[in-house]
Write an enzyme that holds these catalytic residues in place. Structure first.
Site, PDB file in Angstrom:
ATOM      1  CE  LYS A  98      -3.821  -2.462   2.165  1.00  0.00           C
ATOM      2  NZ  LYS A  98      -4.511  -2.852   3.402  1.00  0.00           N
ATOM      3  CD  GLN A 109      -3.436  -4.651   6.414  1.00  0.00           C
ATOM      4  OE1 GLN A 109      -3.655  -3.579   5.856  1.00  0.00           O
ATOM      5  NE2 GLN A 109      -3.767  -5.798   5.860  1.00  0.00           N
ATOM      6  CG  ASP A 168      -9.609  -0.615   4.847  1.00  0.00           C
ATOM      7  OD1 ASP A 168      -9.209  -1.029   3.747  1.00  0.00           O
ATOM      8  OD2 ASP A 168      -8.963  -0.735   5.907  1.00  0.00           O
TER       9      ASP A 168
END
Ligand code: GUN
Length: 294
Positions: free
Chosen positions: A53, A97, A120
């Site tokens: 990412k 995460q 997200d």
């Protein structure tokens, strides 16, 4: 001829467009978009994903920063770190995460992220907006990435019958909501199947487009799909492979070789949906950034 829906090719093209957009904003004197990833502990797969990412951010001209914390950070300390980021106007997007260590509630952490920075798309506000078909929420990154992939390859979903297998909050459920919305790149008729669905094959055989997010390697075989169907394989399970130096390889939920000649288009595993999740994340970050200037 079966079309391979290559996520690395689609991702490269979309990321080039993102980079062009970012360059234009910078030319006008704006700061670049900024995405922060919080990584707790030393999980190998999580470190790889977060590293990918960060690289993707740098490629498109975003500021991408990883904030790392030890596995012993308390839930309260982590919440405080998120709240600092929520208040920082120079940060556009934040992801934490997953998975997190057991003593930290993933649900609580997900709901602490400011919905406008939740790139997200996991926050209840964003999921709720998606469920209502509202246009102003942040879309869940993986389902959004899948729509970008299909769009890149000219696959139309309007009025099609799409069967989604898997009802997870990260993929299956939001995918079904996104594709059925009365919105651009929606308007499909969606059937959501899951582990308790009876006569699963009777549904999969009706699918113009089949999205499989089950976590059962090689589960979907040729007898289960319609001639000419489009297959989106979200599965990525590590299976033993003695021929590889690592001793494993990634396998999707679809038996690729079995269905290949029967379908019109299919995503490979790896390099199909995988790169598109990060592309969805990049697009979300760009969109929340741009929304600040309108
Ligand atoms: N862990 C596995 N996939 C994801 C994802 O898409 N987002 C976050 N935050 N964690 C993950």
């Amino acid at each position: 001829m079966t079309l391979i829906l290559d996520g690395t090719i689609a991702a490269a093209s979309i990321r080039m467009h993102i980079a062009t957009d970012v360059a234009e904003y910078k030319k006008k004197g704006h700061r670049p978009p900024c995405l922060i990833a919080i990584l707790v502990g030393e999980d190998g797969a999580s470190m790889t994903y977060v590293g990918a990412k960060k690289i993707a951010c740098e490629e498109v001209g975003f500021i991408g920063e990883v904030r790392r914390f030890g596995a012993d950070i308390s839930e309260t300390e982590l919440i405080n770190e998120i709240q600092k980021i929520n208040l920082d106007d120079s940060i556009d997007g934040l992801i934490v995460q997953l998975p997190l260590p057991k003593h930290i509630s993933e649900e609580k952490i997900t709901q602490t992220i400011l919905p406008q920075k939740d790139v997200d798309g996991f926050h209840d506000i964003n999921m709720g907006k998606l469920a209502k078909g509202a246009a102003d929420g942040v879309k869940p990154a993986t389902p959004y990435g899948i729509t970008l992939l299909m769009k890149h390859y000219g696959i139309d979903v309007y009025g099609k019958h799409i069967v989604v297998i898997g009802r997870s909050n990260i993929v299956g459920r939001p995918m079904s909501m996104l594709l059925s919305a009365a919105a651009p790149y929606g308007n499909a008729t969606v059937t959501l199947c899951h582990s308790r669905t009876k006569e699963l094959s009777s549904f999969t055989k009706m699918a113009d487009i089949l999205v499989v997010a089950l976590g059962k390697p090689g589960f979907i075989t040729a007898e289960m799909v319609k001639d000419g169907a489009v297959i989106i394989d979200v599965g990525t399970t590590r299976v033993v492979d003695a021929s590889r130096k690592s001793g494993w390889r990634l396998q999707g939920d679809v038996d690729f070789d079995s269905v290949f000649d029967k379908v019109s288009a299919i995503t490979p595993v790896p390099k199909g949906v995988g790169p598109m999740t990060i592309t969805g994340l990049m697009m979300n970050t760009l969109e929340v950034y741009k929304a600040k200037f309108v």
